[in-house]
Motif scaffolding. Structure first.
Motif, PDB file in Angstrom:
ATOM      1  N   GLY A 146       0.798  -1.221   0.000  1.00  0.00           N
ATOM      2  CA  GLY A 146       0.000   0.000   0.000  1.00  0.00           C
ATOM      3  C   GLY A 146       0.830   1.271   0.000  1.00  0.00           C
ATOM      4  O   GLY A 146       0.316   2.341  -0.250  1.00  0.00           O
ATOM      5  N   LEU A 147       2.127   1.164   0.264  1.00  0.00           N
ATOM      6  CA  LEU A 147       2.968   2.344   0.287  1.00  0.00           C
ATOM      7  C   LEU A 147       3.243   2.874  -1.113  1.00  0.00           C
ATOM      8  O   LEU A 147       3.594   4.021  -1.287  1.00  0.00           O
ATOM      9  CB  LEU A 147       4.304   2.049   0.972  1.00  0.00           C
ATOM     10  N   VAL A 148       3.126   2.028  -2.124  1.00  0.00           N
ATOM     11  CA  VAL A 148       3.398   2.426  -3.499  1.00  0.00           C
ATOM     12  C   VAL A 148       2.123   2.243  -4.300  1.00  0.00           C
ATOM     13  O   VAL A 148       1.520   1.182  -4.267  1.00  0.00           O
ATOM     14  CB  VAL A 148       4.524   1.549  -4.101  1.00  0.00           C
ATOM     15  N   LEU A 158       8.553   6.040  -8.361  1.00  0.00           N
ATOM     16  CA  LEU A 158       8.658   4.928  -7.420  1.00  0.00           C
ATOM     17  C   LEU A 158       9.731   5.208  -6.379  1.00  0.00           C
ATOM     18  O   LEU A 158       9.509   5.086  -5.175  1.00  0.00           O
ATOM     19  CB  LEU A 158       8.970   3.630  -8.169  1.00  0.00           C
ATOM     20  N   LEU A 159      10.905   5.633  -6.846  1.00  0.00           N
ATOM     21  CA  LEU A 159      11.991   5.938  -5.918  1.00  0.00           C
ATOM     22  C   LEU A 159      11.638   7.092  -4.988  1.00  0.00           C
ATOM     23  O   LEU A 159      11.933   7.049  -3.791  1.00  0.00           O
ATOM     24  CB  LEU A 159      13.274   6.248  -6.693  1.00  0.00           C
ATOM     25  N   GLU A 160      11.007   8.120  -5.529  1.00  0.00           N
ATOM     26  CA  GLU A 160      10.617   9.260  -4.704  1.00  0.00           C
ATOM     27  C   GLU A 160       9.629   8.834  -3.626  1.00  0.00           C
ATOM     28  O   GLU A 160       9.757   9.212  -2.460  1.00  0.00           O
ATOM     29  CB  GLU A 160      10.000  10.362  -5.580  1.00  0.00           C
ATOM     30  N   THR A 161       8.654   8.010  -4.000  1.00  0.00           N
ATOM     31  CA  THR A 161       7.660   7.520  -3.045  1.00  0.00           C
ATOM     32  C   THR A 161       8.333   6.718  -1.941  1.00  0.00           C
ATOM     33  O   THR A 161       8.057   6.904  -0.754  1.00  0.00           O
ATOM     34  CB  THR A 161       6.597   6.659  -3.760  1.00  0.00           C
ATOM     35  N   MET A 163      11.490   6.830  -0.964  1.00  0.00           N
ATOM     36  CA  MET A 163      12.337   7.688  -0.136  1.00  0.00           C
ATOM     37  C   MET A 163      11.509   8.518   0.843  1.00  0.00           C
ATOM     38  O   MET A 163      11.899   8.704   2.003  1.00  0.00           O
ATOM     39  CB  MET A 163      13.209   8.601  -1.014  1.00  0.00           C
ATOM     40  N   LEU A 164      10.356   9.023   0.392  1.00  0.00           N
ATOM     41  CA  LEU A 164       9.487   9.789   1.285  1.00  0.00           C
ATOM     42  C   LEU A 164       8.970   8.919   2.424  1.00  0.00           C
ATOM     43  O   LEU A 164       8.926   9.342   3.579  1.00  0.00           O
ATOM     44  CB  LEU A 164       8.316  10.389   0.506  1.00  0.00           C
TER      45      LEU A 164
END
Length: 175
Positions: A146-148, A158-161, A163-164
């Motif tokens: 659910g995080l992505v 995807l990487l930004e999500t 990392m956040l």
């Protein structure tokens, strides 16, 4: 509960709109104050008491799968995404750009996602080190999915999500 159907709008979306808008269900599912998203309070109770009245099942996972199929996104709040939780956040929050309170006219714009996955530039685990492939996620790790967002996003998104989310988790664990 019967309601007038709108031509060309899937029954799931019409039912969802009526459930969220129904004041009788406000203890379990309701619009956000701005009307641009909705909350499901106590998902297990919602499944038992509401889903069966509108759908042929009382399975919350099937309901969420349908939301995902139509492009709804779950909004994670900081406490829900943390490893430490106080256990009081028994709700889910969903949004879709075309699902708005008092805007039945927008429902026709929401389309079911294509079942085939486009292969224009898939993200592979070799491009992003140490990320498990979707097929290797164990059931106990399913909360991480659910995080992505499940839709097709670029590698940079995807990487930004990720990392956040990692930053938010680190901040939460320091408290």
């Amino acid at each position: 509960m019967p309601h007038a159907t709108m031509k060309g709008v899937p029954v799931f979306l019409q039912s969802l709109y009526h459930i969220v808008s129904d004041e009788g269900t406000d203890k379990l599912i309701y619009w956000s104050p701005d009307g641009d998203s909705f909350f499901v309070q106590e998902p297990d109770r919602f499944a038992r008491e509401v889903l069966g009245k509108w759908f042929k099942h009382k399975n919350y996972s099937s309901f969420v799968r349908q939301l995902n199929n139509y492009g709804f996104h779950k909004i994670l709040h900081l406490q829900q995404g943390s490893l430490r939780s106080n256990g009081t956040n028994d709700y889910h929050h969903y949004t879709h750009s075309e699902f708005r309170r008092d805007r039945l006219d927008l429902l026709g714009r929401i389309q079911r996602k294509n079942q085939s996955i486009p292969n224009d530039h898939p993200v592979s685990s070799s491009e992003v080190p140490d990320l498990p492939r979707a097929t290797s996620i164990k059931k106990e790790d399913s909360a991480l999915v659910g995080l992505v967002p499940a839709n097709n996003i670029s590698r940079d998104q995807l990487l930004e999500t990720i990392m956040l989310e990692v930053g938010a988790l680190k901040g939460c664990q320091k408290e």
